[in-house]
Design a protein around this motif. Structure first.
Motif, short mmCIF file in Angstrom:
data_model
loop_
_atom_site.label_atom_id
_atom_site.label_comp_id
_atom_site.label_asym_id
_atom_site.label_seq_id
_atom_site.Cartn_x
_atom_site.Cartn_y
_atom_site.Cartn_z
N ASN A 1 10.16 -1.73 -18.24
CA ASN A 1 9.29 -2.47 -17.33
C ASN A 1 9.84 -2.51 -15.90
O ASN A 1 9.40 -3.34 -15.09
N ARG B 1 10.64 6.70 -18.05
CA ARG B 1 9.22 6.51 -18.37
C ARG B 1 8.38 7.15 -17.29
O ARG B 1 8.64 6.99 -16.11
N THR C 1 2.56 -3.58 -13.27
CA THR C 1 1.89 -2.32 -13.59
C THR C 1 2.84 -1.13 -13.50
O THR C 1 2.41 -0.01 -13.21
N GLU D 1 1.12 0.79 -9.82
CA GLU D 1 -0.21 1.30 -9.51
C GLU D 1 -0.83 0.66 -8.27
O GLU D 1 -1.67 1.26 -7.61
N SER E 1 0.94 6.15 -5.53
CA SER E 1 1.65 5.01 -6.11
C SER E 1 2.47 4.28 -5.06
O SER E 1 2.71 4.79 -3.96
N ASP F 1 4.25 7.61 -17.36
CA ASP F 1 3.00 7.55 -18.13
C ASP F 1 1.89 8.40 -17.55
O ASP F 1 0.83 8.51 -18.17
N LYS F 2 2.11 8.98 -16.37
CA LYS F 2 1.05 9.77 -15.74
C LYS F 2 1.56 11.17 -15.39
O LYS F 2 1.39 11.65 -14.28
N TYR G 1 4.68 2.09 -14.26
CA TYR G 1 4.38 3.20 -15.17
C TYR G 1 5.39 4.35 -15.02
O TYR G 1 5.39 5.28 -15.82
#
Length: 417
Positions: free
Chosen positions: A122, A413, A401, A389, A72, A415-416, A403
């Motif tokens: 975000n 947050r 993007t 990303e 990332s 997400d992965k 995440y």
């Protein structure tokens, strides 16, 4: 279970917690905001909400929590220096006065908590709420965030907007005099301006915003009165102004920033550079202008004007901080997605992506007066960290993007996982 056994278990659990207090982030691509460059294979060690160490081949304990962001692009938390989280108007039908009547402060505060969470999710870990939030709604949103009732970014807050008589209203009949005081404080002399500054600070303001032009132009003495009064509390002053003599007065009066500045001349931009005054340009895209009700021709002309001013400001070297000013969501987009449409204007002005990212991090932190604690990923700074990303230096729109978000060491947050 004996008392001795209980004691040993408590001791063991306590020892594990103490030994596992660090979070280790493996950052494959790391944005060095100070220099505007990407560094490879960095390690960030977070302890008690702040960054303890940054570098390569750092030692850490096997009990530490590991977050692998090797694939990332890791950045400081983003900042938006011109938001209105409690406001939202219909697409192509902006009627502010109707909202003043139809929406209470409490309703505005509820909306504000939702929009604040959108910003945080975000990647915007810091925002400057610039006013138009009814009767100090954002002050309570900040309290709720600090109490842990809701999640949101760090908020630098302007309180009510200080303006010449009438605020930014027009056409109000005498029977409804002071209707605008739901959103503004009337102040027409240096003494009235000083009193308004004190009132805002009393109710929680951490920055002061004035409006000059709409219903009267503040002179240099007026601006200086606000700056001097705010300085007593270590608070900065920013001013909504477009250009002309009103902007010259703001620059001469020593404000920290100009909001909008659509009509600034090269001479004014140069003076801002010399005095270290920031431009928060709120550079609307065509879609943003159209959403406010402009026809296609007008929206195009206004967008072209902003592209030109943005090019000139960058070429001259005027300090800039990122700001959006969006109060109308685009169809099927949330507030942050609608706000990031302004990146189209920055790209059209051919501003380098690395510089845009600096305006969203280190340069915004400087304007906000928090550059000794946020805006870069270095030891002793708050662990406001995000991951995206794709490489934002190749295309700034990669910041869409996000995440992974961490605010002050807390994972908001991921997400992965």
């Amino acid at each position: 279970m004996t008392k001795k056994t209980i004691f040993l278990l408590v001791f063991l659990i306590t020892s594990i917690i103490i030994n596992a207090q660090n979070t280790v982030i493996k950052a494959g691509h790391f944005f060095d905001a100070r220099n505007g460059k990407i560094l490879e294979n960095q390690i960030i060690i977070v302890q008690n909400g702040k960054i303890k160490e940054v570098g390569t081949n750092l030692n850490y304990d096997k009990t530490d929590s590991i977050i692998d962001l090797s694939n990332s692009w890791v950045l400081p938390g983003l900042m938006d220096c011109h938001v209105h989280i409690t406001s939202n108007y219909p697409h192509r039908n902006v009627q502010m006065e109707k909202k003043f009547v139809g929406e209470s402060t409490s309703l505005r505060a509820i909306r504000g908590t939702v929009v604040a969470k959108e910003f945080l999710d975000n990647g915007f870990t810091t925002i400057k709420e610039i006013g138009n939030d009814a009767n100090y709604a954002t002050a309570d949103i900040i309290k709720a965030i600090n109490k842990g009732w809701v999640q949101g970014p760090t908020i630098i807050y302007a309180g009510k907007i200080i303006a010449p008589y009438g605020g930014q209203s027009s056409g109000v009949n005498p029977e409804h005099e002071h209707f605008w005081n739901f959103e503004y404080i009337d102040a027409d002399t240096p003494d009235e301006i000083k009193k308004a500054v004190r009132k805002n600070i009393y109710y929680g303001a951490t920055v002061i915003k004035l409006v000059s032009e709409d219903n009267g132009i503040y002179n240099e003495e007026d601006i200086k009165a606000a700056v001097d009064e705010a300085k007593k509390y270590d608070i900065k002053v920013t001013v909504h102004v477009q250009g002309g003599i009103a902007a010259t007065n703001v620059i001469s009066g020593g404000a920290a920033g100009i909001e909008h500045g659509f009509g600034l001349s090269n001479e004014q931009l140069q003076l801002m550079k010399e005095k270290g005054i920031f431009l928060v340009g709120t550079d609307f895209s065509y879609d943003n202008w159209y959403a406010y009700g402009m026809d296609s021709e007008t929206a195009t002309a206004l967008n072209n004007m902003l592209i030109d001013r943005l090019k000139r400001a960058y070429k001259i070297g005027t300090p800039m901080a990122f700001g959006t000013d969006i109060i109308v969501n685009l169809p099927e987009l949330n507030r942050v997605q609608s706000s990031l449409k302004v990146l189209e204007t920055w790209k059209a002005a051919e501003i380098p992506a690395s510089y845009i990212l600096q305006t969203m991090t280190i340069k915004s932190a400087e304007l906000l007066g928090i550059d000794n604690e946020r805006g870069i990923l270095e030891p002793n700074y708050y662990a406001d960290i995000i991951a995206v990303e794709n490489n934002p230096l190749k295309d700034i729109e990669a910041i869409k993007t996000v995440y992974f978000v961490m605010k002050e060491g807390e994972i908001i947050r991921n997400d992965k996982k």
